[in-house]
Design a protein around this motif. Structure first.
Motif, PDB file in Angstrom:
ATOM      1  N   SER A   1       0.840  -1.203   0.000  1.00  0.00           N
ATOM      2  CA  SER A   1       0.000   0.000   0.000  1.00  0.00           C
ATOM      3  C   SER A   1       0.876   1.254   0.000  1.00  0.00           C
ATOM      4  CB  SER A   1      -0.875   0.031   1.256  1.00  0.00           C
ATOM      5  OG  SER A   1      -1.762  -1.048   1.256  1.00  0.00           O
ATOM      6  N   GLY A   2       0.246   2.358  -0.275  1.00  0.00           N
ATOM      7  CA  GLY A   2       0.933   3.634  -0.098  1.00  0.00           C
ATOM      8  C   GLY A   2       1.795   4.062  -1.267  1.00  0.00           C
ATOM      9  N   ASP A   3       2.720   4.982  -0.958  1.00  0.00           N
ATOM     10  CA  ASP A   3       3.519   5.632  -2.000  1.00  0.00           C
ATOM     11  C   ASP A   3       4.341   4.659  -2.832  1.00  0.00           C
ATOM     12  OD1 ASP A   3       2.730   8.242  -1.793  1.00  0.00           O
ATOM     13  OD2 ASP A   3       4.132   8.674  -0.163  1.00  0.00           O
ATOM     14  N   VAL A   4       4.833   3.598  -2.207  1.00  0.00           N
ATOM     15  CA  VAL A   4       5.686   2.665  -2.952  1.00  0.00           C
ATOM     16  C   VAL A   4       4.865   1.539  -3.564  1.00  0.00           C
ATOM     17  CG1 VAL A   4       7.656   3.138  -1.460  1.00  0.00           C
ATOM     18  CG2 VAL A   4       6.199   1.180  -0.960  1.00  0.00           C
TER      19      VAL A   4
ATOM     20  N   HIS B   1      -1.152   1.914  -4.759  1.00  0.00           N
ATOM     21  CA  HIS B   1      -1.908   3.170  -4.893  1.00  0.00           C
ATOM     22  C   HIS B   1      -1.182   4.228  -5.715  1.00  0.00           C
ATOM     23  CE1 HIS B   1      -3.574   1.202  -1.263  1.00  0.00           C
ATOM     24  NE2 HIS B   1      -4.682   1.491  -1.897  1.00  0.00           N
ATOM     25  N   SER B   2       0.079   3.979  -6.048  1.00  0.00           N
ATOM     26  CA  SER B   2       0.790   4.928  -6.900  1.00  0.00           C
ATOM     27  C   SER B   2       0.688   4.573  -8.388  1.00  0.00           C
ATOM     28  CB  SER B   2       2.268   4.991  -6.504  1.00  0.00           C
ATOM     29  OG  SER B   2       2.395   5.680  -5.289  1.00  0.00           O
TER      30      SER B   2
ATOM     31  N   THR C   1      -6.936  -3.726  -0.483  1.00  0.00           N
ATOM     32  CA  THR C   1      -6.482  -2.838   0.582  1.00  0.00           C
ATOM     33  C   THR C   1      -7.528  -1.773   0.908  1.00  0.00           C
ATOM     34  OG1 THR C   1      -5.359  -1.504  -1.084  1.00  0.00           O
ATOM     35  CG2 THR C   1      -4.005  -3.080   0.129  1.00  0.00           C
TER      36      THR C   1
ATOM     37  N   PRO D   1      -8.383   1.536   4.770  1.00  0.00           N
ATOM     38  CA  PRO D   1      -8.557   2.984   4.976  1.00  0.00           C
ATOM     39  C   PRO D   1      -9.984   3.377   5.291  1.00  0.00           C
ATOM     40  CG  PRO D   1      -8.093   2.505   2.669  1.00  0.00           C
ATOM     41  CD  PRO D   1      -7.851   1.238   3.432  1.00  0.00           C
ATOM     42  N   ILE D   2     -10.947   2.677   4.669  1.00  0.00           N
ATOM     43  CA  ILE D   2     -12.350   3.002   4.972  1.00  0.00           C
ATOM     44  C   ILE D   2     -12.629   2.693   6.441  1.00  0.00           C
ATOM     45  CG2 ILE D   2     -14.735   2.280   4.560  1.00  0.00           C
ATOM     46  CD1 ILE D   2     -14.050   2.042   1.613  1.00  0.00           C
TER      47      ILE D   2
ATOM     48  N   ARG E   1     -10.461   2.722   8.820  1.00  0.00           N
ATOM     49  CA  ARG E   1      -9.790   3.729   9.660  1.00  0.00           C
ATOM     50  C   ARG E   1     -10.594   5.025   9.694  1.00  0.00           C
ATOM     51  NH1 ARG E   1      -4.808   1.907   7.663  1.00  0.00           N
ATOM     52  NH2 ARG E   1      -4.511   3.679   6.296  1.00  0.00           N
TER      53      ARG E   1
ATOM     54  N   MET F   1       0.969   6.799  -3.106  1.00  0.00           N
ATOM     55  CA  MET F   1      -0.093   7.596  -2.486  1.00  0.00           C
ATOM     56  C   MET F   1      -0.653   6.849  -1.272  1.00  0.00           C
ATOM     57  SD  MET F   1      -3.657   8.880  -4.195  1.00  0.00           S
ATOM     58  CE  MET F   1      -2.922   9.646  -5.624  1.00  0.00           C
ATOM     59  N   ASN F   2      -0.877   7.590  -0.225  1.00  0.00           N
ATOM     60  CA  ASN F   2      -1.499   7.031   0.966  1.00  0.00           C
ATOM     61  C   ASN F   2      -2.868   6.407   0.615  1.00  0.00           C
ATOM     62  OD1 ASN F   2      -3.553   7.442   3.119  1.00  0.00           O
ATOM     63  ND2 ASN F   2      -1.722   7.934   4.297  1.00  0.00           N
ATOM     64  N   PRO F   3      -3.187   5.203   1.131  1.00  0.00           N
ATOM     65  CA  PRO F   3      -4.441   4.541   0.757  1.00  0.00           C
ATOM     66  C   PRO F   3      -5.677   5.386   1.050  1.00  0.00           C
ATOM     67  CG  PRO F   3      -3.039   3.028   1.975  1.00  0.00           C
ATOM     68  CD  PRO F   3      -2.357   4.357   1.998  1.00  0.00           C
ATOM     69  N   LEU F   4      -5.631   6.130   2.150  1.00  0.00           N
ATOM     70  CA  LEU F   4      -6.775   6.975   2.497  1.00  0.00           C
ATOM     71  C   LEU F   4      -6.939   8.097   1.473  1.00  0.00           C
ATOM     72  CD1 LEU F   4      -8.828   7.001   4.767  1.00  0.00           C
ATOM     73  CD2 LEU F   4      -7.401   8.631   5.980  1.00  0.00           C
TER      74      LEU F   4
ATOM     75  N   TYR G   1      -5.898   7.929  -1.558  1.00  0.00           N
ATOM     76  CA  TYR G   1      -6.311   7.259  -2.801  1.00  0.00           C
ATOM     77  C   TYR G   1      -7.827   7.097  -2.839  1.00  0.00           C
ATOM     78  CZ  TYR G   1      -6.946   3.630  -6.286  1.00  0.00           C
ATOM     79  OH  TYR G   1      -7.391   2.919  -7.363  1.00  0.00           O
ATOM     80  N   MET G   2      -8.381   6.570  -1.735  1.00  0.00           N
ATOM     81  CA  MET G   2      -9.825   6.354  -1.697  1.00  0.00           C
ATOM     82  C   MET G   2     -10.569   7.686  -1.778  1.00  0.00           C
ATOM     83  SD  MET G   2     -10.216   3.155  -1.622  1.00  0.00           S
ATOM     84  CE  MET G   2     -11.956   3.074  -1.319  1.00  0.00           C
TER      85      MET G   2
ATOM     86  N   ARG H   1     -10.450   8.887  -5.433  1.00  0.00           N
ATOM     87  CA  ARG H   1     -11.313   8.128  -6.337  1.00  0.00           C
ATOM     88  C   ARG H   1     -12.788   8.370  -6.021  1.00  0.00           C
ATOM     89  NH1 ARG H   1      -6.708   7.880  -7.695  1.00  0.00           N
ATOM     90  NH2 ARG H   1      -5.818   6.341  -9.114  1.00  0.00           N
TER      91      ARG H   1
ATOM     92  N   ARG I   1      -0.666  16.885  -5.760  1.00  0.00           N
ATOM     93  CA  ARG I   1       0.410  16.409  -4.879  1.00  0.00           C
ATOM     94  C   ARG I   1       1.155  15.233  -5.537  1.00  0.00           C
ATOM     95  NH1 ARG I   1       0.540  12.237  -1.174  1.00  0.00           N
ATOM     96  NH2 ARG I   1       1.917  12.498   0.615  1.00  0.00           N
TER      97      ARG I   1
ATOM     98  N   ARG J   1       5.038  15.291  -6.624  1.00  0.00           N
ATOM     99  CA  ARG J   1       5.959  14.297  -6.028  1.00  0.00           C
ATOM    100  C   ARG J   1       6.685  13.497  -7.099  1.00  0.00           C
ATOM    101  NH1 ARG J   1       5.308  12.532  -0.653  1.00  0.00           N
ATOM    102  NH2 ARG J   1       5.852  10.435  -1.289  1.00  0.00           N
TER     103      ARG J   1
ATOM    104  N   ARG K   1       9.064  16.461  -1.921  1.00  0.00           N
ATOM    105  CA  ARG K   1       8.311  15.392  -1.275  1.00  0.00           C
ATOM    106  C   ARG K   1       8.190  15.579   0.228  1.00  0.00           C
ATOM    107  NH1 ARG K   1       9.810   9.775  -4.447  1.00  0.00           N
ATOM    108  NH2 ARG K   1       9.404  10.638  -6.523  1.00  0.00           N
TER     109      ARG K   1
END
Lengths: 258, 114
Positions: free
Chosen positions: A208-211, A214-215, A243, A247-248, A250, B1-4, B6-7, B10, B70, B74, B80
């Protein structure tokens, strides 16, 4: 280009049919060197490189092993497109009589057409690309039906040969050196769908995340160029779905707290 | 991108697809129908549905655009650090304030600016 000699082997094309080959020499600050190789029937790009190395310049460095599209060693950038060279005929790669050979992109060049694959495989590791059996061995076999959706999803990506073609083609890897890349994410997705695996919580966090997934911009270069016709883009989309609950969840937890 | 993020991006993209389509269709319909600015304002003034629609539209844009910008910054530049997040928060606030101000001004003409 279909002529054969009396013993059935491919015969050399007429002498006037010569292929001009521009080969990258040196490292990142290197330059192209020109060679000329006779065109032959059913000649592959790997045949051309081998002919140069054995007949013209033994210092040319490149990598290959199986020659039959199984090992994933011989990938290079051929006329601008990353390809597996052992299964790419010159006739399908060349428009005209110039073949341009470069090392894979997005990986450090060791020398000439050879790249350092260490970053590529480190990202497999970082994406938890190894099967995780859990702390205790299972008491029985895990029944996996061949027609189950998870088995089908794993099957769709499991034939990856780690050639690095998708990694070379990926724009996001070019922009963000830490991005795990299509092959590692595709591998993670096959394991997410493995009924026996017990490491998915850590794996989904890792991808997940930047790496991670989601990127991905869904440019689909990996899917376009994969020589095995796999679709890492859809594997990455699967990871995004897998994934999503986290986040939902959270967000909901945050709202409930406040 | 942070999953939160991202959601959020979208989700707001889905909202914006609908909101932009409704906005453009309404605008084209109003202009082609020959309505003047005064006539349009007389219809929008006091219309709660209109205000609610544009509040949702503005909020979605304020979330969606800075997250996308962002990502672009980046990837295409070396920026960043945390300061980028702060800059994007400021950008989001600017979209929110200017957008809501515009929506309120059309809902309540003359009520905001003396």
């Amino acid at each position: 280009m279909t002529s054969t000699s009396q013993n059935g082997r491919p015969a050399a094309a007429p002498a006037e049919e010569t292929l001009r080959v521009r080969v990258w020499r040196g490292q990142a600050d290197g330059a192209f060197e020109d060679f000329a190789v006779p065109r032959r029937a059913s000649q592959t790009v790997l045949d051309v490189v081998t002919e140069i190395q054995r007949a013209q310049d033994p210092t040319l460095s490149y990598r290959f092993a199986c020659r039959v599209g199984m090992c994933g060693s011989c990938a290079m950038v051929v006329n601008g497109r990353p390809r597996w060279t052992c299964r790419t005929r010159v006739s399908e790669a060349v428009d005209g009589d110039i073949l341009v050979l470069e090392p894979l992109r997005n990986l450090p060049i060791v020398k000439d057409l050879t790249v350092d694959m260490v970053p590529f495989f480190e990202k497999w590791r970082d994406a938890h690309g190894a099967f995780e059996p859990g702390e205790a061995p299972p008491s029985d076999f895990a029944p996996v039906r061949p027609d189950s959706p998870k088995r089908k999803a794993a099957d769709a990506g499991v034939e990856c040969i780690n050639c690095g073609v998708c990694y070379s083609a990926c724009d996001v890897v070019a922009w963000n050196k830490d991005y795990l890349g299509p092959a590692a994410l595709n591998r993670a997705w096959t394991l997410v769908n493995d009924e026996r695996d017990r490491g998915n919580a850590a794996r989904l966090a890792a991808v997940s995340g930047d790496v991670g997934c989601h990127s991905c911009h869904s440019h689909m270069s990996c899917t376009e160029f994969c020589p095995k016709d796999l679709a890492p883009t859809y594997a990455i989309a699967g990871l995004k779905r897998a994934t999503a609950p986290s986040p939902i969840g959270r967000l909901l937890a945050l709202l409930v707290k406040s | 991108m942070n999953p939160l993020l991202y959601m959020a991006q979208r989700g707001t993209a889905a909202l914006l697809a609908l909101a932009v389509a409704v906005h453009l269709a309404t605008m084209v319909h109003a202009v082609r129908g020959g309505l003047s600015a005064t006539e349009i304002l007389s219809r929008t003034a006091g219309n709660g549905w209109f205000l609610a629609f544009y509040c949702v539209f503005v909020c979605a844009a304020a979330i969606h655009a800075p997250i996308g910008l962002r990502s672009v910054i980046r990837e295409w530049t070396g920026w960043r650090s945390r300061s980028l997040d702060m800059a994007m928060l400021a950008f989001a606030t600017a979209i929110l304030v200017l957008g809501l101000r515009a929506a309120l001004a059309v809902y309540q003409p003359g009520g905001l600016v003396p």
